[in-house]
Design a protein around this motif. Structure first.
Motif, PDB file in Angstrom:
ATOM      1  N   ALA A   9       0.795  -1.364   0.013  1.00 50.68           N
ATOM      2  CA  ALA A   9       0.094   0.107  -0.204  1.00 50.68           C
ATOM      3  C   ALA A   9       1.013   1.267  -0.004  1.00 50.68           C
ATOM      4  O   ALA A   9       0.634   2.299  -0.634  1.00 50.68           O
ATOM      5  N   GLY A  10       1.905   1.291   0.851  1.00 52.63           N
ATOM      6  CA  GLY A  10       2.712   2.273   0.911  1.00 52.63           C
ATOM      7  C   GLY A  10       3.636   2.606  -0.619  1.00 52.63           C
ATOM      8  O   GLY A  10       3.652   3.608  -0.826  1.00 52.63           O
ATOM      9  N   MET A  11       3.747   1.505  -1.115  1.00 54.68           N
ATOM     10  CA  MET A  11       4.474   1.691  -2.555  1.00 54.68           C
ATOM     11  C   MET A  11       3.584   2.192  -3.542  1.00 54.68           C
ATOM     12  O   MET A  11       4.071   3.124  -4.104  1.00 54.68           O
ATOM     13  N   LEU A  12       2.546   2.014  -3.402  1.00 53.23           N
ATOM     14  CA  LEU A  12       1.273   2.679  -4.358  1.00 53.23           C
ATOM     15  C   LEU A  12       1.227   4.069  -3.907  1.00 53.23           C
ATOM     16  O   LEU A  12       1.071   4.840  -4.964  1.00 53.23           O
ATOM     17  N   ILE A  13       1.307   4.196  -2.852  1.00 51.07           N
ATOM     18  CA  ILE A  13       1.072   5.679  -2.410  1.00 51.07           C
ATOM     19  C   ILE A  13       2.325   6.448  -2.789  1.00 51.07           C
ATOM     20  O   ILE A  13       1.943   7.649  -3.091  1.00 51.07           O
ATOM     21  N   ILE A  14       3.515   5.994  -2.762  1.00 48.16           N
ATOM     22  CA  ILE A  14       4.535   6.685  -3.085  1.00 48.16           C
ATOM     23  C   ILE A  14       4.493   7.011  -4.555  1.00 48.16           C
ATOM     24  O   ILE A  14       4.810   8.189  -4.985  1.00 48.16           O
ATOM     25  N   LEU A  15       4.141   6.056  -5.337  1.00 49.35           N
ATOM     26  CA  LEU A  15       4.037   6.292  -6.915  1.00 49.35           C
ATOM     27  C   LEU A  15       2.892   7.247  -7.273  1.00 49.35           C
ATOM     28  O   LEU A  15       2.854   8.028  -8.017  1.00 49.35           O
ATOM     29  N   ALA A  16       1.744   7.164  -6.513  1.00 49.15           N
ATOM     30  CA  ALA A  16       0.785   8.339  -6.562  1.00 49.15           C
ATOM     31  C   ALA A  16       1.470   9.636  -6.101  1.00 49.15           C
ATOM     32  O   ALA A  16       1.117  10.652  -6.895  1.00 49.15           O
ATOM     33  N   ILE A  17       2.127   9.737  -5.116  1.00 48.22           N
ATOM     34  CA  ILE A  17       2.625  11.220  -4.892  1.00 48.22           C
ATOM     35  C   ILE A  17       3.574  11.548  -5.937  1.00 48.22           C
ATOM     36  O   ILE A  17       3.799  12.826  -6.213  1.00 48.22           O
ATOM     37  N   ILE A  18       4.440  10.709  -6.377  1.00 44.13           N
ATOM     38  CA  ILE A  18       5.407  10.940  -7.472  1.00 44.13           C
ATOM     39  C   ILE A  18       4.745  11.691  -8.714  1.00 44.13           C
ATOM     40  O   ILE A  18       4.965  12.501  -9.430  1.00 44.13           O
ATOM     41  N   ALA A  19       3.386  10.816  -9.068  1.00 44.45           N
ATOM     42  CA  ALA A  19       2.777  11.054 -10.351  1.00 44.45           C
ATOM     43  C   ALA A  19       2.122  12.425 -10.192  1.00 44.45           C
ATOM     44  O   ALA A  19       1.926  13.134 -10.942  1.00 44.45           O
ATOM     45  N   VAL A  20       1.636  12.505  -8.863  1.00 40.17           N
ATOM     46  CA  VAL A  20       0.921  13.871  -8.794  1.00 40.17           C
ATOM     47  C   VAL A  20       1.831  15.122  -8.790  1.00 40.17           C
ATOM     48  O   VAL A  20       1.590  16.278  -9.352  1.00 40.17           O
ATOM     49  N   TRP A  21       3.073  14.876  -8.178  1.00 48.27           N
ATOM     50  CA  TRP A  21       3.964  15.800  -8.010  1.00 48.27           C
ATOM     51  C   TRP A  21       4.417  16.346  -9.466  1.00 48.27           C
ATOM     52  O   TRP A  21       4.627  17.224  -9.957  1.00 48.27           O
ATOM     53  N   CYS A  22       4.595  15.357 -10.303  1.00 54.14           N
ATOM     54  CA  CYS A  22       5.114  15.529 -11.592  1.00 54.14           C
ATOM     55  C   CYS A  22       4.151  16.025 -12.477  1.00 54.14           C
ATOM     56  O   CYS A  22       4.283  17.196 -13.272  1.00 54.14           O
ATOM     57  N   VAL A  23       2.724  15.623 -12.353  1.00 59.27           N
ATOM     58  CA  VAL A  23       1.723  16.488 -13.039  1.00 59.27           C
ATOM     59  C   VAL A  23       1.895  17.975 -12.438  1.00 59.27           C
ATOM     60  O   VAL A  23       1.641  18.742 -13.547  1.00 59.27           O
ATOM     61  N   ALA A  24       1.853  18.391 -11.467  1.00 55.99           N
ATOM     62  CA  ALA A  24       1.861  19.372 -10.754  1.00 55.99           C
ATOM     63  C   ALA A  24       3.171  20.255 -11.489  1.00 55.99           C
ATOM     64  O   ALA A  24       2.810  21.777 -11.788  1.00 55.99           O
ATOM     65  N   VAL A  25       4.225  19.880 -11.235  1.00 58.13           N
ATOM     66  CA  VAL A  25       5.266  20.605 -11.926  1.00 58.13           C
ATOM     67  C   VAL A  25       5.333  20.911 -13.414  1.00 58.13           C
ATOM     68  O   VAL A  25       5.569  21.847 -13.655  1.00 58.13           O
ATOM     69  N   VAL A  26       4.863  19.940 -14.029  1.00 60.18           N
ATOM     70  CA  VAL A  26       4.812  19.930 -15.577  1.00 60.18           C
ATOM     71  C   VAL A  26       3.668  20.805 -15.883  1.00 60.18           C
ATOM     72  O   VAL A  26       3.874  21.978 -16.945  1.00 60.18           O
ATOM     73  N   SER A  27       2.818  21.142 -15.211  1.00 59.99           N
ATOM     74  CA  SER A  27       1.581  21.896 -15.516  1.00 59.99           C
ATOM     75  C   SER A  27       2.086  23.409 -15.374  1.00 59.99           C
ATOM     76  O   SER A  27       1.785  24.296 -15.716  1.00 59.99           O
ATOM     77  N   LEU A  28       3.052  23.843 -14.528  1.00 62.11           N
ATOM     78  CA  LEU A  28       3.806  24.954 -14.543  1.00 62.11           C
ATOM     79  C   LEU A  28       4.792  25.120 -15.383  1.00 62.11           C
ATOM     80  O   LEU A  28       5.263  26.374 -15.301  1.00 62.11           O
ATOM     81  N   SER A  29       5.134  24.224 -16.131  1.00 66.48           N
ATOM     82  CA  SER A  29       6.399  24.484 -17.024  1.00 66.48           C
ATOM     83  C   SER A  29       6.136  25.566 -18.099  1.00 66.48           C
ATOM     84  O   SER A  29       7.180  26.116 -18.447  1.00 66.48           O
ATOM     85  N   GLY A  30       4.869  25.865 -18.421  1.00 67.01           N
ATOM     86  CA  GLY A  30       4.520  26.912 -19.321  1.00 67.01           C
ATOM     87  C   GLY A  30       5.069  28.419 -18.818  1.00 67.01           C
ATOM     88  O   GLY A  30       5.565  29.146 -19.490  1.00 67.01           O
ATOM     89  N   VAL A  31       4.718  28.513 -17.358  1.00 71.85           N
ATOM     90  CA  VAL A  31       5.192  29.675 -16.995  1.00 71.85           C
ATOM     91  C   VAL A  31       6.602  29.713 -16.476  1.00 71.85           C
ATOM     92  O   VAL A  31       7.166  30.833 -16.905  1.00 71.85           O
ATOM     93  N   VAL A  32       7.109  28.752 -15.878  1.00 74.89           N
ATOM     94  CA  VAL A  32       8.540  28.670 -15.360  1.00 74.89           C
ATOM     95  C   VAL A  32       9.305  28.921 -16.848  1.00 74.89           C
ATOM     96  O   VAL A  32      10.536  29.233 -16.747  1.00 74.89           O
ATOM     97  N   GLY A  33       9.039  28.234 -17.864  1.00 68.48           N
ATOM     98  CA  GLY A  33       9.800  28.087 -19.031  1.00 68.48           C
ATOM     99  C   GLY A  33       9.832  29.505 -19.493  1.00 68.48           C
ATOM    100  O   GLY A  33      10.883  29.732 -20.324  1.00 68.48           O
ATOM    101  N   GLN A  34       9.190  30.451 -19.271  1.00 66.72           N
ATOM    102  CA  GLN A  34       9.361  31.890 -19.710  1.00 66.72           C
ATOM    103  C   GLN A  34      10.274  32.760 -18.685  1.00 66.72           C
ATOM    104  O   GLN A  34      10.739  33.863 -19.019  1.00 66.72           O
TER     105      GLN A  34
END
Length: 68
Positions: A9-34
């Motif tokens: 269960a913890g491993m699945l939660i870790i994978l979910a945390i990584i996936a959510v964090w990646c989506v959050a950071v990538v969604s900011l890439s348009g702004v940060v890229g400028q």
């Protein structure tokens, strides 16, 4: 000794945390890229390290069953 359900269960939660964090950071890439590269560098360094913070209590829970 029987294996605990907390580890898978913890491993699945870790994978979910990584996936959510990646989506959050990538969604900011348009702004940060400028931004200037000198501002992008610390942003990506910090965001690359911050996701580790919630893992310590999660790993402790996986091993012991307690959050503290």
């Amino acid at each position: 000794m029987t294996p605990s359900w907390r580890k898978p269960a913890g491993m699945l939660i870790i994978l979910a945390i990584i996936a959510v964090w990646c989506v959050a950071v990538v969604s900011l890439s348009g702004v940060v890229g400028q931004w200037h590269w000198a501002l992008q560098l610390p942003f990506y360094i910090v965001t690359g390290i911050v996701w580790i913070a919630p893992l310590k209590p999660l790993l402790r829970w996986m091993e012991t069953g307690h959050w503290r």
